[in-house]
Design a protein around this motif. Structure first.
Motif, short mmCIF file in Angstrom:
data_model
loop_
_atom_site.label_atom_id
_atom_site.label_comp_id
_atom_site.label_asym_id
_atom_site.label_seq_id
_atom_site.Cartn_x
_atom_site.Cartn_y
_atom_site.Cartn_z
N UNK A 111 1.08 -1.40 0.01
CA UNK A 111 -0.01 -0.02 0.03
C UNK A 111 0.99 1.27 0.05
N UNK A 112 0.25 2.55 -0.38
CA UNK A 112 0.99 3.80 -0.41
C UNK A 112 0.01 4.33 0.77
N UNK A 113 0.50 5.60 1.10
CA UNK A 113 -0.27 6.28 2.22
C UNK A 113 -0.13 7.75 1.62
N UNK A 114 -1.48 8.24 2.03
CA UNK A 114 -1.57 9.84 1.49
C UNK A 114 -1.48 10.69 2.81
N UNK A 115 -0.88 11.84 2.28
CA UNK A 115 -0.75 12.87 3.51
C UNK A 115 -1.15 14.18 2.86
N UNK A 116 -2.02 14.83 3.66
CA UNK A 116 -2.80 16.06 3.05
C UNK A 116 -3.17 16.96 4.31
N UNK A 117 -3.87 18.10 3.97
CA UNK A 117 -4.29 19.03 5.09
C UNK A 117 -5.82 18.79 4.82
N UNK A 118 -6.27 18.55 6.21
CA UNK A 118 -7.75 18.31 6.57
C UNK A 118 -7.97 19.75 6.34
N UNK A 119 -9.54 20.03 6.17
CA UNK A 119 -9.98 21.48 6.20
C UNK A 119 -10.86 21.70 5.16
N UNK A 120 -10.87 20.93 3.91
CA UNK A 120 -11.72 21.01 2.73
C UNK A 120 -13.25 20.97 3.22
N UNK A 121 -14.09 21.91 2.90
CA UNK A 121 -15.61 21.92 3.32
C UNK A 121 -16.25 20.86 2.67
N UNK A 122 -16.40 19.79 3.17
CA UNK A 122 -17.00 18.73 2.57
C UNK A 122 -18.48 18.35 3.11
N UNK A 123 -19.21 17.69 2.17
CA UNK A 123 -20.72 17.33 2.50
C UNK A 123 -20.40 15.99 3.33
N UNK A 124 -21.41 15.88 4.42
CA UNK A 124 -21.45 14.83 5.46
C UNK A 124 -20.24 14.78 6.23
N UNK A 125 -19.49 16.07 6.50
CA UNK A 125 -18.49 16.06 7.41
C UNK A 125 -17.08 15.36 7.03
N UNK A 126 -16.95 14.96 5.70
CA UNK A 126 -15.96 14.28 4.98
C UNK A 126 -15.90 12.66 5.48
N UNK A 127 -17.14 12.34 5.82
CA UNK A 127 -16.91 11.02 6.37
C UNK A 127 -17.50 10.08 5.02
N UNK A 128 -17.42 8.77 4.93
CA UNK A 128 -17.94 8.06 3.87
C UNK A 128 -19.37 8.03 3.96
N UNK A 129 -19.92 8.14 2.43
CA UNK A 129 -21.46 8.26 2.54
C UNK A 129 -21.88 6.88 1.96
N UNK A 130 -22.95 6.36 2.59
CA UNK A 130 -23.79 5.16 2.08
C UNK A 130 -24.66 5.42 1.24
N UNK A 131 -24.76 4.84 0.18
CA UNK A 131 -25.78 5.19 -1.05
C UNK A 131 -26.58 3.60 -1.00
N UNK A 132 -27.82 3.81 -0.83
CA UNK A 132 -28.65 2.38 -0.89
C UNK A 132 -29.43 2.53 -2.07
N UNK A 133 -29.46 1.26 -2.90
CA UNK A 133 -30.25 1.25 -4.15
C UNK A 133 -31.64 1.29 -3.94
N UNK A 134 -32.56 1.73 -4.67
CA UNK A 134 -33.99 1.89 -4.50
C UNK A 134 -34.58 0.39 -4.47
N UNK A 135 -35.64 0.23 -3.83
CA UNK A 135 -36.41 -1.05 -3.70
C UNK A 135 -36.91 -1.50 -5.11
N UNK A 136 -36.78 -2.37 -5.57
CA UNK A 136 -37.27 -2.97 -6.83
C UNK A 136 -36.00 -3.17 -7.88
N UNK A 137 -35.12 -2.52 -7.54
CA UNK A 137 -33.77 -2.61 -8.54
C UNK A 137 -33.15 -4.03 -8.56
N UNK A 138 -33.40 -4.72 -7.32
CA UNK A 138 -32.67 -6.21 -7.23
C UNK A 138 -33.90 -7.02 -6.98
#
Length: 765
Positions: A111-138
């Motif tokens: 693996x490689x590691x990334x180093x950067x400055x926190x501080x960008x204004x991100x939706x959801x506080x910069x946390x991973x966002x879970x996307x749920x497929x609509x009922x009926x797609x599967x």
């Protein structure tokens, strides 16, 4: 000029690839298929174990054991010990995630590691966002949940980072690879941050707040060709030693380098930690281009080329007045980084080769604390402002533990824990250092720590001046106290209880009748140096800096130089030679003939200073006086030449039964600096734990005054209370150091911090 000894540099096999340009088209950017996976246990053990980089040795750290350290900390300060836990070996107990395409499924080979400055204004506080497929797609009413990776930097820059991976490698960066909402997982991951960055194949630094101008990019493209074509041997640097210096001749290179070093990334505490821990570094700097055509360019700089820029910049430091200290510290660090790069390249070319053990530069714990707490940390952005600043202090504490390579980590915050204001965090770290028997932790010279309850600690702020720069990477041995050092509180303030070796004050008990003559001669010598200072071109800046008309510091500085020289006359020429050899570099050591001439009572000083030998003798002694003044006055505590002055202390031929008993006049002597405000009541003592000569460069002379109005003789077993008014280096000759090392410390002494200091203002948050 730096690099007087080129063989110190690694012998690079090739300069190709050290400076490159990454070009991306808008259509090439694809981050939608990246996911964060928990790495399988077998792969995690391989990736986070030291087997990838065998032989790495850190001087002074091999004998530290987490459980023994915590036991010692519990004996010293039980309330502090409960906030720490042993750090897992090789990432043990860490949930290790990597970002990659779904196909690898947690079985990455690297693996490689990334180093950067926190501080960008991100939706959801910069946390991973879970996307749920609509009922009926599967079919059968199933739904699919996909956890999308948020981007810590712009899409194009993130794509450039992703492309640094090799086959079968993942990407690690904290925003996604640590569950920011799980305090236990976060605490374990922060404690293992050194392991994570150390075992990454390389660390990619994304400098998003820096843009290379178009003219700078064109120059760098031209320079990349010139640099690669250089016929110099691999251990030498192209374009070094030119007149004028190369970076001065080419302002485009200078402006790019200056803007790069001015990035917020270099001032962030976490980023500095990641830089120290990463074995190999790659910088990615965006180029300022027109984004309408959908093309992006990034300047890619390896450790070796960044070292090259640092070396070129070191030839003309006057062009970077605000960046001098940053350039100097980075220069030493990247010498080590480039050696790691070349070592890894040799192992790739010759898999079976046996290399000598790799010795990492030791990291002095206390100066590292001071450096980290000068840097910025943002804390958890989801917390309110006040709590976020407290969380930033916890981050700095965790970084300091990791940077000091201590085998313990912080536990998740407890509601019953003392508030994590800065001084409280510094208190914790210094107590950890004392529990680890770090002598520098006992000898910090900053202002007393002001605690959350308004009391003043006996511990003082760590400072970069607590240990001379010449000893930064030559660790001092850990002390071994005869009796354990403990600390407690009596309801008013906390105190340390420890054994002390008291020094005598000859000016009280057995004053030297010749001292007024020494002062008169010293004043004559210093006035001559002031009159002829233009003939002393190599004199120390601590003397020449106040040789200007109407300088407000001149009277006090003249007085401190006069008094220090008078103390030298009282201690004798052999003392002067011993101290000079101990605290000065070899090229500045006072020669015996110079000491003999200046100590001669009938020296014709006006004639002597006009001779080459005389100018050299006066200059060498001035440089010694400057070093003694610079090291002796505890500047970090707010003391100055106006508040502190030199005084002579001494040892008796045999241990004294009382710190106030008179001592013989001819006993071994030393010079210390003490505050004028307490000159009538102070005593000077050295903690028994740091009495040996190897600790002589530290401020181990504790200036004490009675905690009550009077402290006289005491009955055996009774406790005596003292107030710590300052710390100073004890400048002793060989006889003094040998005698001090043979003394037995006196037990039953409690040392408090100064009463009332800092109570008018709240402690730093």
């Amino acid at each position: 000029m730096y690099m007087a000894t080129p063989p110190l540099l690694p012998a690079f096999s090739s300069r190709a690839g050290q400076l490159e340009f990454v070009e991306l088209d808008e259509d090439d950017i694809d981050t939608e298929n990246l996911h964060a996976h928990v790495v399988l246990p077998e792969a995690k053990h391989l990736l986070l174990s030291d087997t990838l980089h065998p032989g790495a040795v850190v001087a002074g750290q091999q004998d530290l054991d987490a459980h023994a350290l915590l036991l010692e900390l519990a004996r010293l300060a039980p309330s502090v010990a409960k906030d720490f836990a042993p750090k897992g070996k090789d990432g043990e107990g860490v949930v290790f995630r990597l970002v990659d395409e779904a196909g690898l499924g947690g079985a990455e080979s690297g693996y490689v590691a990334m180093s950067y400055c926190w501080g960008r204004d991100k939706e959801n506080g910069g946390l991973p966002r879970k996307m749920v497929s609509p009922v009926g797609d599967l079919p059968f009413g199933w739904v699919r949940t996909v956890e999308q990776v948020p981007l810590p930097v712009g899409r194009s820059l993130f794509e450039a980072v992703v492309r640094e991976r090799g086959v079968g490698e993942g990407l690690w960066f904290d925003q996604v690879c640590i569950n920011q909402e799980d305090d236990f997982e976060k605490a374990a991951a922060i404690g293992a941050m050194d392991t994570i960055y150390k075992n990454a194949r390389k660390v990619i630094v994304a400098l998003e707040d820096v843009l290379a101008e178009e003219s700078e990019e064109l120059f760098l493209r031209w320079y990349a060709e010139q640099y690669e074509k250089s016929e110099l041997p691999g251990h030498q640097q192209p374009h070094l030693g030119m007149n004028p210096p190369f970076m001065q001749r080419f302002p485009l290179l200078r402006s790019f380098f200056e803007r790069m070093l001015g990035s917020a990334w270099f001032g962030r505490a976490w980023c500095a930690q990641e830089l120290r821990m990463g074995r190999s570094i790659v910088f990615l700097v965006p180029s300022l281009v027109d984004e309408e055509d959908g093309c992006y360019t990034f300047v890619r700089i390896t450790s070796a080329f960044f070292l090259h820029l640092l070396i070129l910049a070191s030839e003309c430091l006057q062009l970077f007045p605000s960046l001098n200290s940053r350039i100097s510290s980075l220069l030493l660090l990247f010498l080590q980084k480039t050696r790691n790069d070349e070592r890894d390249a040799i192992m790739v070319r010759n898999p079976g080769v046996l290399l000598s053990p790799e010795n990492e530069l030791p990291t002095p714990f206390v100066p590292t604390i001071a450096e980290i707490f000068r840097q910025n940390a943002s804390g958890n952005s989801r917390l309110p402002e006040y709590l976020r600043r407290l969380d930033a202090n916890r981050d700095k504490t965790a970084i300091a533990l990791s940077a000091g390579k201590l085998p313990i980590r912080m536990k998740p915050a407890s509601p019953l824990q003392r508030p994590t204001i800065e001084d409280e965090c510094l208190r914790q770290l210094l107590l950890v250092g004392i529990a680890a028997h770090d002598p520098v932790a006992l000898c910090t010279t900053g202002a007393p720590l002001c605690l959350h309850d308004g009391s003043v600690s006996w511990l003082t702020h760590p400072s970069s001046q607590d240990i001379p720069s010449s000893h930064l990477h030559h660790p001092l041995p850990r002390f071994t106290p005869k009796t354990p050092i403990t600390q407690s509180s009596d309801g008013r303030a906390e105190y340390a209880q420890l054994d002390l070796v008291f020094l005598d004050l000859p000016h009280r008990s057995h004053s030297n009748p010749n001292f007024p003559t020494y002062v008169q001669r010293a004043r004559h010598y210093i006035e001559l140096c002031m009159q002829y200072f233009t003939l002393l071109p190599n004199a120390t800046p601590s003397f020449t800096s106040w040789q200007t008309p109407h300088n407000p510091r001149a009277p006090a500085m003249k007085n401190v130089f006069v008094q220090t020289l008078a103390c030298c006359f009282e201690c004798g020429p052999q003392w002067l030679l011993d101290v000079s050899a101990r605290i000065q570099p070899p090229e500045h050591v006072v020669a015996p003939q110079a000491a003999e001439a200046l100590f001669h009572p009938h020296l014709a000083a006006e004639t002597y200073i006009n001779t080459p030998d005389g100018r050299h003798a006066f200059t060498s002694v001035l440089n010694l006086l400057g070093a003694v003044v610079a090291l002796g006055i505890p500047w970090a505590s707010g003391a100055s030449e106006r508040t502190c002055g030199p005084m002579v202390v001494s040892l008796s031929p045999s241990p004294s039964p009382s710190p106030l008993e008179p001592l013989p006049f001819d006993s071994p002597k030393a010079v210390v600096f003490a505050p004028f405000a307490h000159s009538k009541t102070l005593l000077v003592a050295v903690p028994e734990a740091v009495k040996m000569a190897e600790y002589g460069v530290l401020a181990r002379g504790w200036v004490l005054t009675p905690f009550q109005s009077f402290t006289g003789s005491r009955s055996p077993g009774a406790t005596v209370n003292w107030t710590l008014q300052g710390k100073t280096v004890v400048f002793g000759g060989a006889g003094f150091e040998g005698g001090l090392g043979g003394r037995e410390g006196m037990g039953g002494h409690r040392v408090y911090g100064p009463v009332g200091v800092g109570l008018a203002s709240p402690a730093t948050v």
